[in-house]
Design an enzyme around this catalytic site. Structure first.
Site, PDB file in Angstrom:
ATOM      1  N   GLU A   1      -0.266   3.087   6.809  1.00  0.00           N
ATOM      2  CA  GLU A   1      -0.349   4.163   5.799  1.00  0.00           C
ATOM      3  C   GLU A   1      -0.979   5.414   6.399  1.00  0.00           C
ATOM      4  O   GLU A   1      -0.558   6.527   6.106  1.00  0.00           O
ATOM      5  CB  GLU A   1      -1.128   3.698   4.563  1.00  0.00           C
ATOM      6  CG  GLU A   1      -0.609   2.406   3.908  1.00  0.00           C
ATOM      7  CD  GLU A   1       0.882   2.364   3.645  1.00  0.00           C
ATOM      8  OE1 GLU A   1       1.523   3.434   3.558  1.00  0.00           O
ATOM      9  OE2 GLU A   1       1.433   1.237   3.537  1.00  0.00           O
TER      10      GLU A   1
ATOM     11  N   ALA B   1       0.843  -1.188   0.000  1.00  0.00           N
ATOM     12  CA  ALA B   1       0.000   0.000   0.000  1.00  0.00           C
ATOM     13  C   ALA B   1       0.880   1.240   0.000  1.00  0.00           C
ATOM     14  O   ALA B   1       2.070   1.164   0.266  1.00  0.00           O
ATOM     15  CB  ALA B   1      -0.901   0.021   1.235  1.00  0.00           C
TER      16      ALA B   1
ATOM     17  N   HIS C   1       1.546   7.337   8.415  1.00  0.00           N
ATOM     18  CA  HIS C   1       2.506   8.101   7.598  1.00  0.00           C
ATOM     19  C   HIS C   1       2.060   9.562   7.433  1.00  0.00           C
ATOM     20  O   HIS C   1       2.884  10.411   7.101  1.00  0.00           O
ATOM     21  CB  HIS C   1       2.632   7.488   6.205  1.00  0.00           C
ATOM     22  CG  HIS C   1       3.707   6.454   6.066  1.00  0.00           C
ATOM     23  ND1 HIS C   1       4.984   6.632   6.547  1.00  0.00           N
ATOM     24  CD2 HIS C   1       3.710   5.240   5.449  1.00  0.00           C
ATOM     25  CE1 HIS C   1       5.717   5.561   6.248  1.00  0.00           C
ATOM     26  NE2 HIS C   1       4.971   4.690   5.581  1.00  0.00           N
TER      27      HIS C   1
HETATM   28  N1  BES Z   1       5.724   3.859   1.407  1.00  0.00           N
HETATM   29  C1  BES Z   1       5.465   2.469   1.373  1.00  0.00           C
HETATM   30  C2  BES Z   1       5.078   1.974   0.004  1.00  0.00           C
HETATM   31  C3  BES Z   1       6.236   1.788  -0.919  1.00  0.00           C
HETATM   32  C4  BES Z   1       7.095   0.758  -0.740  1.00  0.00           C
HETATM   33  C5  BES Z   1       6.447   2.628  -1.980  1.00  0.00           C
HETATM   34  C6  BES Z   1       8.151   0.586  -1.625  1.00  0.00           C
HETATM   35  C7  BES Z   1       7.501   2.462  -2.829  1.00  0.00           C
HETATM   36  C8  BES Z   1       8.349   1.429  -2.674  1.00  0.00           C
HETATM   37  C9  BES Z   1       4.351   2.087   2.334  1.00  0.00           C
HETATM   38  O1  BES Z   1       4.160   2.943   3.383  1.00  0.00           O
HETATM   39  C10 BES Z   1       4.737   0.774   2.927  1.00  0.00           C
HETATM   40  O2  BES Z   1       5.657   0.743   3.688  1.00  0.00           O
HETATM   41  N2  BES Z   1       4.050  -0.301   2.555  1.00  0.00           N
HETATM   42  C11 BES Z   1       4.376  -1.628   2.973  1.00  0.00           C
HETATM   43  C12 BES Z   1       3.398  -2.161   3.950  1.00  0.00           C
HETATM   44  C13 BES Z   1       3.679  -1.699   5.339  1.00  0.00           C
HETATM   45  C14 BES Z   1       2.614  -2.110   6.309  1.00  0.00           C
HETATM   46  C15 BES Z   1       5.009  -2.185   5.859  1.00  0.00           C
HETATM   47  C16 BES Z   1       4.348  -2.463   1.710  1.00  0.00           C
HETATM   48  O3  BES Z   1       3.858  -1.985   0.708  1.00  0.00           O
HETATM   49  O4  BES Z   1       4.853  -3.576   1.761  1.00  0.00           O
HETATM   50 ZN    ZN Z   2       5.501   2.733   4.971  1.00  0.00          ZN
END
Ligand code: BES
Ligand code: ZN
Length: 881
Positions: free
Chosen positions: A305, A269, A308
């Site tokens: 999310e 996400a 953030h």
């Molecule tokens: N900012 C990230 C999404 C992201 C990840 C964008 C890699 C670009 C490259 C988001 O906040 C995130 O960390 N998502 C995780 C899930 C989270 C609960 C650890 C994901 O997408 O795995």
């Molecule tokens: Zn994140």
């Protein structure tokens, strides 16, 4: 571009942008293949930049259609445009505007970065550097602008038009076929937080009033017909918003908060300001199509999310080296939220399992890197367990080190001082130094030094003096680029366990900071505790207070006593894990020592039997964790070198069978006691009962295959939820034969048309630890439920196979060859998904020589493929280095 040609980007080379963009007006006319983008940038020279510098905008696969400076078309000699960038050679040295027209093809975008279409829905993914695939821009997180976005589309194709911020205008266009919407986001933000969505979507919504009194409209958008599955996400959103107000004092800051679920998404996400975009796997839930694990993940990721918004968006990162500033901190926040919503010890155990299996293994291999890396070629390859999970552990240690009060003051100072800025780790730590009055420069080494520290502990009891002396020593193994390691600051929560529970801790040691906390900040330390009436069992790293490997020589008997008597739930769980780990590493190393296993199995079986009899039903979620052995991959990592995956798996299987056999008489009664007459509810307590019940089912399938299989079939037939059905299928996959194949077929029939459920079905089959699995996986690639174009399908089937310890590591190398071929094929369409899959090779060096050689060959094959993406070649080269 090959990685060797790709520039190495270094932290030490950071310099501020020469230009700033104060406001940014985007006008986007959506079209499946010819989307027109008009950008209006209000630029000004950055006082912190180089005077007289050219304006160099980033681009990626862009086509420039028109360009004007303050409304006047630019002379061809005044600029240079390519798909990769746009340079204005001699821009005015004052504020000015630039209008840029580009045209993009969202339907052709298979990388799922920038603007693309997912099942007909227009959506975007811009982090880390995807915005440059939409328009030329200063695509770096320290350039923050106020966005106004006008979206236009055919009404029938995209009745819903969303972007960041608040809706300020919307209307039909003359003729009635097209319409538009204008969104304004008053909070300055970097381009990576931009998002738009256009499509036919259903939604569920709810009003919310923040603690500060702001009215907010919350909504979750999903594919038409799926609104009935959006309720849990909406409910989780409301709960995490309240929690952030209560625990961190953070309120939401716009009039709307939208979440959109799409079915093609590279990651889990994305926290785009006011418009979070999610992989639908982490939004959609109902009892028939989501497991308890899914409910928990949805709750955690919605929270992540949302959190953030303050840790990431209001305060963003100066550059991508600071990624853990937002990710590590936000993972810590989502872990705390889940702990408060569910069971703290059970959540901690689950998180530590993940930490060990993903981060410790990364730290132990060729891809090891500091939580704040110093250089990268491809930033997308640094969204790693180290940045995320170890990054969260650093925050947890910081809190332990300075105490809850100073931690809270430090967070408040950070929110106040850094709000609206693009910050660094130094900015963050300075707030906690000030709030606590402590020098955190040594602690900051956690951000710089890679590798998992080993903590060696031993104790000596002097009965005559009633004194116990604890010797603690730490060391960290070398990692790529860091051969010499310095001692870390390790907060060690500890207790001394006596026959009647915890003994009082009396010591004059300066390393003891009270409340059961010892700080080890040197290579070694000795602490003496006084007035102890009996020889204690040391309980170290309670709550897993530092991300270290603990070496402490306790006998099986002592560990089993610790399991029974420790007041710390985490260490109770750890005690039995340690018993199992020792037996499994010994046996997994040399098959000859199977006898050690049967002694341990008997001891473990007895301890578990007593536990289940006495209080197994008191906390079923905890009991389920206690019953679950360390995974074979964890054992392999502990062994560390010349690993024979078959031997490790064999040992693991033998121990599981033996424990199952020891518990067999009790299993049916326990399962009965745990079954529920009530209708399905996803709450933690109900999920805990299902977890234990299904853990027991797995043990039965191993220890008594015939009865176990019958039970699986019965459970599958009578279940009223996916958790129990999938558990029946998973347990059944351990029992080869006709009945298994029949159940696999029934499952597919029941869930045809449910791609997210079939992903689990694909994965369950990909994980079968039998030699026929590779052929099965190849066959399943032809199944209509599979597609190489969808990341969730790939992660289910192919990712599942790559995680299959014995079959990925087949002795003939066919597992490696298969994954290597898929990585190469996938790379052409979607480099990010391909490079993550290639990460499956990260532990190849610890294998025994035959497999090591075969894995190296497969990696070499990938590395030598012409035309590789930067993503894949970077991983291939670092893995081989
Ligand atoms: N900012 C990230 C999404 C992201 C990840 C964008 C890699 C670009 C490259 C988001 O906040 C995130 O960390 N998502 C995780 C899930 C989270 C609960 C650890 C994901 O997408 O795995
Ligand atoms: Zn994140």
């Amino acid at each position: 571009m090959r990685t060797e040609d790709a520039p190495l980007i270094r932290l030490e080379d950071y310099r501020p942008s020469d230009w700033l963009i104060d406001t940014f007006d985007l006008d986007i006319s959506l079209h499946p293949t010819k989307t027109r983008v008009r950008s209006l940038l209000a630029l000004q020279p950055n006082p912190a930049g180089r005077p007289g510098a050219p304006l160099v905008l980033d681009g990626d696969e862009l086509t420039l259609k028109a360009l004007a400076l303050e409304g006047a078309p630019l002379d061809a000699a005044a600029y240079a445009a390519s798909p990769q960038g746009l340079t204005i050679h001699a821009p005015p040295q004052r504020a000015f505007t630039l209008t840029i027209d580009t045209e993009i093809d969202p339907s052709a975008n298979t990388k799922l970065m920038g603007l693309y279409r997912s099942s007909g829905v227009y959506c975007t993914q811009c982090e880390a550097d995807g915005f440059r695939r939409i328009s030329y821009f200063l695509d770096r997180p320290d350039v923050m602008s106020v966005y106004t976005v006008r979206l236009e589309a055919e009404k029938a194709q995209a009745p819903v038009l969303l972007s960041n911020g608040n809706l300020v205008a919307a209307a039909e266009l003359p003729g009635g076929e097209r319409h538009f919407a204008v969104w304004h986001d008053p909070h300055p933000k970097p381009a990576y937080l931009f998002a738009l969505v256009g499509g036919a979507l259903d939604h569920v919504r709810q009003d919310y009033v923040t603690a500060e009194g702001r009215k907010v409209e919350l909504a979750v958008y999903v594919e038409p017909g799926k609104a009935g599955r959006a309720g849990w996400a909406l409910d989780s959103l409301e709960r995490c918003m309240r929690w952030d107000e209560r625990v961190f004092g953070r309120n939401y800051d716009l009039d709307v908060f939208n979440v959109v679920a799409v079915s093609d998404f590279n990651m889990g996400a994305m926290e785009n300001k006011g418009l979070n975009i999610f992989n639908d796997k982490y939004v959609l839930a109902d009892p028939q199509t989501a497991t308890d694990g899914d409910y928990a993940s949805i709750e955690a990721i919605i929270a992540h999310e949302y959190f953030h918004n303050w840790t990431g968006n209001r305060i963003t990162c100066r550059d991508w080296f600071q990624l853990c500033l937002k990710e590590g901190l936000t993972v810590f926040r989502d872990q705390e939220f889940s702990s408060d919503e569910r069971s703290r010890p059970v959540k901690r155990i689950a998180d530590v399992r993940t930490l060990r299996s993903t981060q410790f293994s990364e730290d132990a291999g060729p891809l090891a890197h500091p939580v704040r890396p110093r250089a990268y070629k491809e930033i997308n390859n640094f969204y790693t367990p180290t940045v995320y999970e170890k990054g969260a552990e650093i925050i947890r240690m910081l809190k332990a080190l300075i105490g809850d009060g100073a931690f809270k003051r430090g967070m408040d100072l950070y929110f106040e001082r850094c709000d609206g800025t693009a910050a660094t780790i130094e900015d963050f730590l300075a707030c906690f130094s000030e709030a606590s009055g402590r020098d955190l420069s040594h602690f900051a080494r956690w951000y710089e030094q890679a590798g998992t520290p080993t903590l060696v502990a031993s104790g000596q009891y002097d009965g005559a003096a009633k004194r116990y002396t604890l010797e603690l020593a730490q060391s960290t193994p070398p990692t790529p680029g860091q051969s010499e390691k310095e001692p870390m600051v390790l907060p060690i929560r500890l207790g001394l366990v006596g026959s009647q529970g915890d003994l009082p801790l009396k010591t004059g040691s300066r390393a003891y900071s009270g409340d059961g906390l010892v700080i080890l900040d040197r290579a070694s330390l000795s602490i003496t505790f006084e007035d102890l009436p009996e020889a204690p069992i040391p309980s170290l790293l309670r709550e897993f207070s530092a991300p270290a490997r603990l070496e402490l020589d306790l006998s099986d008997g002592e560990l089993i006593r610790q399991f029974a008597q420790d007041s710390d739930s985490f260490n109770r769980w750890q005690a039995l894990q340690s018993v199992a780990t020792r037996a499994l590493t010994t046996t997994g190393r040399a098959k000859a020592e199977r006898s050690a296993l049967s002694v341990t199995a008997r001891a473990l079986g007895e301890a578990l039997d007593t536990f289940l009899r006495r209080d197994g039903l008191a906390d079923p979620a905890f009991a389920a964790q206690v019953l679950r052995l360390p995974a074979p991959a964890d054992i392999a990592r502990e062994i560390g070198r010349d690993v024979d995956p078959d031997a490790v798996f064999g040992a693991h299987r033998a121990l599981s069978v033996a424990i199952g056999a020891a518990l067999l008489p009790r299993l049916p009664g326990l399962r009965e006691a745990l079954s529920s007459q009530r209708a399905f509810s996803p709450d933690a307590a109900s999920a805990g009962r299902r977890a234990l019940r299904n853990e027991l089912l797995g043990l039965m399938a191993l220890a008594a295959p015939a009865e176990g299989a019958a039970l699986c079939e019965a459970q599958f037939a009578s279940a009223d939820n996916l958790t129990d059905r999938l558990a029946a299928l998973a347990a059944m996959t351990l029992v080869p034969g006709e009945a298994r194949e029949a159940l696999i077929g029934r499952f597919a029939e029941l869930y045809s048309g449910e791609p997210l459920v079939l992903d689990k079905w694909l994965m369950a089959q990909a994980l079968i630890p039998e030699s026929g699995t590779l052929e099965r996986v190849k066959r399943l690639m032809q199944h209509p439920a599979f597609s190489l174009g969808n990341p969730n399908r790939v992660r289910g089937l192919i990712g599942g196979f790559a995680a299959n310890l014995t079959q990925f590591n087949r002795l003939d190398g066919a597992g490696y060859g298969f994954i290597a071929d898929i990585v190469v094929a996938l790379d052409r369409a979607n480099p990010q998904v391909a490079s993550r899959l290639l990460g499956s090779f990260k532990s190849w060096r610890m294998l025994e020589p035959v497999r090591r050689r075969l894995a190296q060959d497969a990696l070499g094959l990938v590395a030598r493929t012409p035309g590789l993406s930067r993503d894949v070649s970077d991983i291939a080269e670092r893995t081989l280095a």
